[in-house]
Design an enzyme around this catalytic site. Structure first.
Site, PDB file in Angstrom:
ATOM      1  N   ASP A  62      -1.996  -7.101  65.856  1.00  0.00           N
ATOM      2  CA  ASP A  62      -2.115  -7.163  64.407  1.00  0.00           C
ATOM      3  C   ASP A  62      -1.635  -5.843  63.809  1.00  0.00           C
ATOM      4  O   ASP A  62      -2.032  -4.765  64.278  1.00  0.00           O
ATOM      5  CB  ASP A  62      -3.588  -7.398  64.064  1.00  0.00           C
ATOM      6  CG  ASP A  62      -3.798  -7.761  62.612  1.00  0.00           C
ATOM      7  OD1 ASP A  62      -4.153  -8.899  62.343  1.00  0.00           O
ATOM      8  OD2 ASP A  62      -3.610  -6.889  61.748  1.00  0.00           O
ATOM      9  N   ILE A  63      -0.761  -5.922  62.796  1.00  0.00           N
ATOM     10  CA  ILE A  63      -0.302  -4.698  62.123  1.00  0.00           C
ATOM     11  C   ILE A  63      -1.466  -4.110  61.329  1.00  0.00           C
ATOM     12  O   ILE A  63      -2.076  -4.799  60.511  1.00  0.00           O
ATOM     13  CB  ILE A  63       0.885  -4.989  61.182  1.00  0.00           C
ATOM     14  CG1 ILE A  63       2.068  -5.561  61.974  1.00  0.00           C
ATOM     15  CG2 ILE A  63       1.305  -3.729  60.434  1.00  0.00           C
ATOM     16  CD1 ILE A  63       3.243  -5.977  61.113  1.00  0.00           C
TER      17      ILE A  63
ATOM     18  N   GLU B 212       0.113 -11.154  59.348  1.00  0.00           N
ATOM     19  CA  GLU B 212       0.560  -9.945  60.046  1.00  0.00           C
ATOM     20  C   GLU B 212       0.118  -9.945  61.500  1.00  0.00           C
ATOM     21  O   GLU B 212       0.173  -8.922  62.178  1.00  0.00           O
ATOM     22  CB  GLU B 212       0.018  -8.699  59.345  1.00  0.00           C
ATOM     23  CG  GLU B 212      -1.484  -8.525  59.378  1.00  0.00           C
ATOM     24  CD  GLU B 212      -2.185  -9.208  58.220  1.00  0.00           C
ATOM     25  OE1 GLU B 212      -3.284  -8.753  57.876  1.00  0.00           O
ATOM     26  OE2 GLU B 212      -1.646 -10.187  57.650  1.00  0.00           O
TER      27      GLU B 212
END
Length: 348
Positions: free
Chosen positions: A222-223, A265
Protein backbone atom coordinates in the site's frame (compact mmCIF):
# COMPACT_ATOMS: atom_id res chain seq x y z
CA UNK A 1 -59.28 2.96 -14.91
CA UNK A 2 -55.69 1.74 -14.48
CA UNK A 3 -54.85 -1.83 -15.40
CA UNK A 4 -54.04 -4.20 -12.53
CA UNK A 5 -50.34 -4.65 -11.87
CA UNK A 6 -49.25 -8.25 -11.26
CA UNK A 7 -48.25 -8.84 -7.64
CA UNK A 8 -44.78 -10.06 -8.65
CA UNK A 9 -44.05 -6.86 -10.59
CA UNK A 10 -45.40 -4.73 -7.75
CA UNK A 11 -43.20 -6.54 -5.23
CA UNK A 12 -40.17 -6.15 -7.49
CA UNK A 13 -40.84 -2.42 -7.83
CA UNK A 14 -41.16 -1.97 -4.07
CA UNK A 15 -37.95 -3.90 -3.44
CA UNK A 16 -36.05 -1.76 -5.98
CA UNK A 17 -37.60 1.39 -4.51
CA UNK A 18 -36.44 0.39 -1.01
CA UNK A 19 -32.88 -0.25 -2.27
CA UNK A 20 -32.87 3.10 -4.10
CA UNK A 21 -33.97 4.87 -0.90
CA UNK A 22 -31.23 3.11 1.07
CA UNK A 23 -28.64 4.06 -1.57
CA UNK A 24 -29.71 7.72 -1.37
CA UNK A 25 -29.55 7.61 2.44
CA UNK A 26 -26.00 6.24 2.28
CA UNK A 27 -25.00 8.93 -0.25
CA UNK A 28 -26.41 11.58 2.08
CA UNK A 29 -24.78 10.09 5.19
CA UNK A 30 -21.31 10.10 3.62
CA UNK A 31 -21.93 13.31 1.66
CA UNK A 32 -21.11 11.74 -1.69
CA UNK A 33 -23.10 13.35 -4.53
CA UNK A 34 -25.33 10.64 -6.09
CA UNK A 35 -23.89 10.94 -9.59
CA UNK A 36 -24.22 7.71 -11.64
CA UNK A 37 -20.98 6.05 -10.47
CA UNK A 38 -21.34 6.72 -6.76
CA UNK A 39 -25.05 5.95 -6.83
CA UNK A 40 -24.35 2.61 -8.53
CA UNK A 41 -21.80 1.75 -5.82
CA UNK A 42 -24.24 2.60 -3.01
CA UNK A 43 -27.06 0.69 -4.73
CA UNK A 44 -24.77 -2.34 -5.09
CA UNK A 45 -23.75 -2.01 -1.45
CA UNK A 46 -27.38 -1.81 -0.38
CA UNK A 47 -28.36 -4.86 -2.45
CA UNK A 48 -25.26 -6.88 -1.60
CA UNK A 49 -24.63 -7.63 -5.29
CA UNK A 50 -21.83 -8.15 -6.07
CA UNK A 51 -20.60 -9.18 -2.61
CA UNK A 52 -17.13 -7.79 -3.35
CA UNK A 53 -18.50 -4.22 -3.21
CA UNK A 54 -19.87 -4.68 0.31
CA UNK A 55 -16.65 -6.39 1.45
CA UNK A 56 -14.51 -3.56 0.11
CA UNK A 57 -16.59 -0.76 1.66
CA UNK A 58 -16.89 -2.59 5.00
CA UNK A 59 -13.14 -3.10 5.01
CA UNK A 60 -12.55 0.64 4.51
CA UNK A 61 -15.00 1.48 7.29
CA UNK A 62 -13.52 -1.08 9.69
CA UNK A 63 -10.08 0.47 9.25
CA UNK A 64 -11.46 3.95 9.81
CA UNK A 65 -10.54 5.08 6.30
CA UNK A 66 -12.19 7.94 4.48
CA UNK A 67 -15.10 7.12 2.22
CA UNK A 68 -15.57 9.93 -0.28
CA UNK A 69 -16.21 10.26 -3.99
CA UNK A 70 -12.64 9.21 -4.86
CA UNK A 71 -12.83 5.99 -2.82
CA UNK A 72 -16.21 5.12 -4.33
CA UNK A 73 -14.83 5.77 -7.82
CA UNK A 74 -12.08 3.24 -7.05
CA UNK A 75 -14.64 0.68 -5.86
CA UNK A 76 -16.61 1.25 -9.08
CA UNK A 77 -13.46 0.86 -11.18
CA UNK A 78 -12.53 -2.42 -9.48
CA UNK A 79 -15.89 -4.13 -9.28
CA UNK A 80 -18.52 -2.47 -11.46
CA UNK A 81 -16.84 -1.06 -14.56
CA UNK A 82 -16.17 -4.19 -16.62
CA UNK A 83 -17.41 -2.06 -19.46
CA UNK A 84 -20.58 -3.02 -21.27
CA UNK A 85 -18.88 -1.87 -24.46
CA UNK A 86 -16.16 -4.50 -24.05
CA UNK A 87 -18.76 -7.18 -23.39
CA UNK A 88 -20.69 -6.18 -26.51
CA UNK A 89 -17.48 -6.28 -28.52
CA UNK A 90 -16.66 -9.76 -27.24
CA UNK A 91 -20.18 -10.98 -27.97
CA UNK A 92 -19.99 -9.59 -31.51
CA UNK A 93 -16.60 -11.18 -32.15
CA UNK A 94 -17.78 -14.52 -30.72
CA UNK A 95 -20.87 -14.37 -32.96
CA UNK A 96 -18.78 -13.76 -36.09
CA UNK A 97 -16.32 -16.45 -35.04
CA UNK A 98 -19.16 -18.95 -34.70
CA UNK A 99 -20.53 -17.90 -38.10
CA UNK A 100 -17.12 -18.36 -39.70
CA UNK A 101 -16.69 -21.82 -38.17
CA UNK A 102 -20.17 -22.77 -39.43
CA UNK A 103 -19.17 -21.68 -42.92
CA UNK A 104 -16.02 -23.79 -42.75
CA UNK A 105 -18.06 -26.79 -41.61
CA UNK A 106 -20.49 -26.27 -44.54
CA UNK A 107 -17.59 -26.04 -47.02
CA UNK A 108 -16.04 -29.24 -45.72
CA UNK A 109 -19.42 -31.01 -45.79
CA UNK A 110 -20.03 -29.89 -49.37
CA UNK A 111 -16.60 -31.16 -50.37
CA UNK A 112 -17.25 -34.52 -48.70
CA UNK A 113 -20.55 -34.82 -50.58
CA UNK A 114 -18.78 -33.99 -53.85
CA UNK A 115 -16.09 -36.57 -53.06
CA UNK A 116 -18.77 -39.20 -52.45
CA UNK A 117 -20.33 -38.32 -55.82
CA UNK A 118 -16.94 -38.60 -57.52
CA UNK A 119 -16.29 -41.92 -55.84
CA UNK A 120 -19.70 -43.13 -56.93
CA UNK A 121 -18.98 -42.13 -60.54
CA UNK A 122 -15.69 -44.06 -60.51
CA UNK A 123 -17.37 -47.16 -59.02
CA UNK A 124 -20.12 -47.04 -61.63
CA UNK A 125 -17.60 -46.58 -64.45
CA UNK A 126 -15.53 -49.50 -63.17
CA UNK A 127 -18.66 -51.65 -63.09
CA UNK A 128 -19.52 -50.79 -66.69
CA UNK A 129 -16.09 -51.76 -67.97
CA UNK A 130 -14.91 -55.30 -68.51
CA UNK A 131 -12.27 -57.15 -70.46
CA UNK A 132 -14.71 -57.33 -73.36
CA UNK A 133 -15.46 -53.59 -73.47
CA UNK A 134 -15.15 -52.04 -76.88
CA UNK A 135 -12.69 -49.23 -77.64
CA UNK A 136 -15.56 -46.73 -77.79
CA UNK A 137 -16.75 -47.79 -74.33
CA UNK A 138 -13.22 -47.42 -72.94
CA UNK A 139 -12.89 -44.02 -74.62
CA UNK A 140 -16.23 -42.86 -73.12
CA UNK A 141 -15.12 -44.04 -69.70
CA UNK A 142 -11.84 -42.18 -69.97
CA UNK A 143 -13.63 -38.99 -71.09
CA UNK A 144 -15.99 -39.31 -68.11
CA UNK A 145 -13.03 -39.84 -65.80
CA UNK A 146 -11.27 -36.75 -67.16
CA UNK A 147 -14.40 -34.61 -66.76
CA UNK A 148 -15.00 -35.80 -63.21
CA UNK A 149 -11.36 -35.30 -62.35
CA UNK A 150 -11.38 -31.75 -63.76
CA UNK A 151 -14.55 -30.98 -61.80
CA UNK A 152 -13.01 -32.30 -58.57
CA UNK A 153 -9.81 -30.32 -59.15
CA UNK A 154 -11.82 -27.15 -59.73
CA UNK A 155 -13.95 -27.72 -56.62
CA UNK A 156 -10.90 -28.59 -54.51
CA UNK A 157 -9.12 -25.44 -55.68
CA UNK A 158 -12.18 -23.33 -54.82
CA UNK A 159 -12.47 -25.04 -51.44
CA UNK A 160 -8.80 -24.40 -50.63
CA UNK A 161 -9.21 -20.74 -51.53
CA UNK A 162 -12.30 -20.40 -49.31
CA UNK A 163 -10.63 -22.26 -46.46
CA UNK A 164 -7.54 -20.05 -46.69
CA UNK A 165 -9.72 -16.93 -46.44
CA UNK A 166 -11.75 -18.43 -43.59
CA UNK A 167 -8.63 -19.45 -41.65
CA UNK A 168 -7.28 -15.91 -41.96
CA UNK A 169 -10.59 -14.49 -40.78
CA UNK A 170 -10.70 -16.91 -37.85
CA UNK A 171 -7.16 -15.89 -36.85
CA UNK A 172 -8.14 -12.21 -36.96
CA UNK A 173 -11.29 -12.81 -34.92
CA UNK A 174 -9.47 -14.93 -32.34
CA UNK A 175 -6.74 -12.30 -32.03
CA UNK A 176 -9.36 -9.59 -31.55
CA UNK A 177 -11.15 -11.69 -28.93
CA UNK A 178 -7.92 -12.44 -27.05
CA UNK A 179 -6.94 -8.76 -27.01
CA UNK A 180 -10.39 -7.79 -25.78
CA UNK A 181 -10.31 -10.39 -23.01
CA UNK A 182 -6.78 -9.38 -22.04
CA UNK A 183 -7.89 -5.75 -21.86
CA UNK A 184 -10.79 -6.77 -19.63
CA UNK A 185 -8.28 -8.33 -17.21
CA UNK A 186 -6.00 -5.26 -17.09
CA UNK A 187 -6.34 -2.22 -14.90
CA UNK A 188 -6.74 0.61 -17.43
CA UNK A 189 -4.75 3.13 -15.40
CA UNK A 190 -1.66 1.11 -14.45
CA UNK A 191 -1.80 -1.71 -17.04
CA UNK A 192 -1.25 -4.19 -14.22
CA UNK A 193 -3.53 -7.18 -13.76
CA UNK A 194 -6.85 -6.07 -12.32
CA UNK A 195 -8.65 -7.45 -9.27
CA UNK A 196 -10.57 -10.03 -11.29
CA UNK A 197 -7.44 -11.44 -12.94
CA UNK A 198 -5.60 -11.39 -9.60
CA UNK A 199 -8.30 -13.42 -7.83
CA UNK A 200 -8.39 -15.98 -10.65
CA UNK A 201 -4.59 -16.42 -10.64
CA UNK A 202 -4.40 -16.56 -6.85
CA UNK A 203 -6.90 -19.42 -6.80
CA UNK A 204 -4.88 -21.25 -9.48
CA UNK A 205 -1.56 -20.76 -7.70
CA UNK A 206 -3.00 -21.91 -4.36
CA UNK A 207 -4.18 -25.15 -6.00
CA UNK A 208 -0.76 -25.59 -7.63
CA UNK A 209 1.12 -24.94 -4.37
CA UNK A 210 -1.06 -27.46 -2.53
CA UNK A 211 -0.61 -30.07 -5.22
CA UNK A 212 3.14 -29.64 -5.75
CA UNK A 213 4.03 -28.84 -2.12
CA UNK A 214 6.01 -25.91 -3.51
CA UNK A 215 6.47 -22.63 -1.60
CA UNK A 216 4.46 -19.55 -2.46
CA UNK A 217 4.05 -16.04 -1.07
CA UNK A 218 1.42 -13.35 -1.37
CA UNK A 219 2.27 -9.69 -0.79
CA UNK A 220 -0.21 -6.89 -0.27
CA UNK A 221 1.40 -3.45 -0.49
CA UNK A 222 0.00 0.00 0.00
CA UNK A 223 1.36 3.45 -0.92
CA UNK A 224 1.80 5.38 2.32
CA UNK A 225 -0.12 8.64 2.80
CA UNK A 226 -1.52 8.47 -0.71
CA UNK A 227 -4.58 10.50 0.29
CA UNK A 228 -2.26 13.38 1.24
CA UNK A 229 -0.83 13.35 -2.30
CA UNK A 230 -4.33 13.45 -3.77
CA UNK A 231 -5.53 16.18 -1.42
CA UNK A 232 -2.40 18.29 -1.92
CA UNK A 233 -1.75 17.90 -5.64
CA UNK A 234 -5.03 16.61 -7.06
CA UNK A 235 -6.21 13.28 -8.47
CA UNK A 236 -4.36 13.68 -11.78
CA UNK A 237 -1.03 13.79 -9.96
CA UNK A 238 -2.22 10.92 -7.78
CA UNK A 239 -2.94 8.88 -10.91
CA UNK A 240 0.59 9.59 -12.19
CA UNK A 241 2.00 8.37 -8.87
CA UNK A 242 0.00 5.15 -9.17
CA UNK A 243 1.33 4.60 -12.69
CA UNK A 244 4.90 5.28 -11.54
CA UNK A 245 4.52 2.82 -8.67
CA UNK A 246 3.13 0.23 -11.09
CA UNK A 247 6.20 0.54 -13.36
CA UNK A 248 8.44 -0.24 -10.38
CA UNK A 249 6.40 -3.34 -9.56
CA UNK A 250 6.48 -4.51 -13.18
CA UNK A 251 10.26 -4.12 -13.27
CA UNK A 252 10.60 -6.40 -10.25
CA UNK A 253 8.39 -9.36 -11.20
CA UNK A 254 9.54 -12.21 -13.39
CA UNK A 255 8.47 -15.63 -14.57
CA UNK A 256 5.17 -16.67 -13.01
CA UNK A 257 5.16 -13.71 -10.60
CA UNK A 258 2.12 -11.47 -10.97
CA UNK A 259 1.76 -7.79 -10.09
CA UNK A 260 -1.81 -6.54 -9.74
CA UNK A 261 -3.71 -3.46 -8.68
CA UNK A 262 -5.78 -4.72 -5.77
CA UNK A 263 -7.72 -1.52 -5.22
CA UNK A 264 -7.13 2.22 -4.95
CA UNK A 265 -3.53 2.69 -3.77
CA UNK A 266 -3.28 -0.98 -2.75
CA UNK A 267 -1.39 -3.48 -4.88
CA UNK A 268 -0.64 -7.20 -4.73
CA UNK A 269 2.15 -9.54 -5.74
CA UNK A 270 1.65 -13.27 -6.25
CA UNK A 271 5.04 -14.95 -5.91
CA UNK A 272 4.92 -18.67 -6.80
CA UNK A 273 7.89 -20.87 -5.88
CA UNK A 274 9.25 -18.24 -3.47
CA UNK A 275 10.07 -18.63 0.20
CA UNK A 276 9.44 -15.83 2.70
CA UNK A 277 13.10 -14.70 2.57
CA UNK A 278 12.93 -14.29 -1.19
CA UNK A 279 9.67 -12.34 -0.93
CA UNK A 280 11.16 -10.10 1.76
CA UNK A 281 14.23 -9.45 -0.42
CA UNK A 282 12.00 -8.45 -3.33
CA UNK A 283 10.03 -6.06 -1.10
CA UNK A 284 13.27 -4.52 0.18
CA UNK A 285 14.40 -3.95 -3.39
CA UNK A 286 11.13 -2.16 -4.20
CA UNK A 287 11.53 -0.04 -1.05
CA UNK A 288 15.06 0.85 -2.09
CA UNK A 289 13.90 1.97 -5.53
CA UNK A 290 11.17 4.09 -3.96
CA UNK A 291 13.67 5.61 -1.56
CA UNK A 292 15.85 6.73 -4.47
CA UNK A 293 12.95 8.32 -6.34
CA UNK A 294 12.37 12.05 -6.09
CA UNK A 295 9.03 12.86 -7.71
CA UNK A 296 8.32 16.42 -8.82
CA UNK A 297 5.42 18.10 -10.63
CA UNK A 298 5.98 18.44 -14.36
CA UNK A 299 5.09 22.12 -14.17
CA UNK A 300 7.17 24.24 -11.82
CA UNK A 301 9.25 21.24 -10.69
CA UNK A 302 7.61 21.41 -7.26
CA UNK A 303 8.52 18.32 -5.18
CA UNK A 304 5.72 15.87 -4.55
CA UNK A 305 7.56 14.38 -1.61
CA UNK A 306 9.14 11.07 -0.74
CA UNK A 307 7.18 8.03 -1.84
CA UNK A 308 7.08 5.03 0.52
CA UNK A 309 5.05 1.87 0.81
CA UNK A 310 4.11 -0.71 3.43
CA UNK A 311 4.19 -4.47 2.81
CA UNK A 312 2.29 -7.41 4.27
CA UNK A 313 3.70 -10.83 3.36
CA UNK A 314 1.86 -14.13 3.80
CA UNK A 315 3.45 -17.51 3.09
CA UNK A 316 1.35 -20.40 1.84
CA UNK A 317 0.55 -23.10 4.40
CA UNK A 318 -0.81 -26.54 3.60
CA UNK A 319 -4.58 -26.40 3.52
CA UNK A 320 -4.76 -22.65 2.87
CA UNK A 321 -7.48 -21.33 0.60
CA UNK A 322 -7.13 -17.96 -1.20
CA UNK A 323 -9.23 -16.16 1.42
CA UNK A 324 -7.03 -17.34 4.29
CA UNK A 325 -3.89 -16.28 2.47
CA UNK A 326 -5.39 -12.87 1.68
CA UNK A 327 -6.54 -12.39 5.27
CA UNK A 328 -3.05 -13.04 6.67
CA UNK A 329 -1.40 -10.75 4.10
CA UNK A 330 -3.95 -8.04 4.88
CA UNK A 331 -3.37 -8.41 8.64
CA UNK A 332 0.38 -8.04 8.15
CA UNK A 333 -0.12 -5.01 5.91
CA UNK A 334 -2.32 -3.43 8.57
CA UNK A 335 0.36 -4.19 11.15
CA UNK A 336 3.00 -2.53 8.95
CA UNK A 337 0.83 0.59 8.58
CA UNK A 338 0.05 0.75 12.31
CA UNK A 339 3.67 0.32 13.36
CA UNK A 340 4.93 3.32 11.40
CA UNK A 341 4.59 2.54 7.67
CA UNK A 342 7.45 2.13 5.18
CA UNK A 343 8.20 -1.36 6.44
CA UNK A 344 7.71 -5.07 5.73
CA UNK A 345 5.84 -7.42 8.06
CA UNK A 346 5.80 -11.18 7.35
CA UNK A 347 3.70 -13.93 8.89
CA UNK A 348 6.73 -16.19 9.24
Amino acid sequence: MKPDTPKSENAEFKAAEALAAKAMLLANTYQTPPVPKTYEVWYSYASGIPEAVARKINKILEKGGSLGTYELDQVHLEHLSATEQERRHQDAVSYHLDREMDEIAKLVQAHLSSSDSYSGSLTKMAGNLSANSSPSQVRSAIELLLRENARMRSETSALNECLTKSRAQVRRLRSSLEKSREKELRDPMTNLANRRFFETRLAQEVVEAEKSKAPMCLVLLDIDHFKVINDTHGHLVGDDVLRYFATILMANVKGRDLAARYGGEEFALILPARQADSARTLCKHIMHQLDKSRLVLSQGKKPIGKLTASFGVATFRAGDDPEQLLTRADEKLYEAKKSGRNRIVCDS
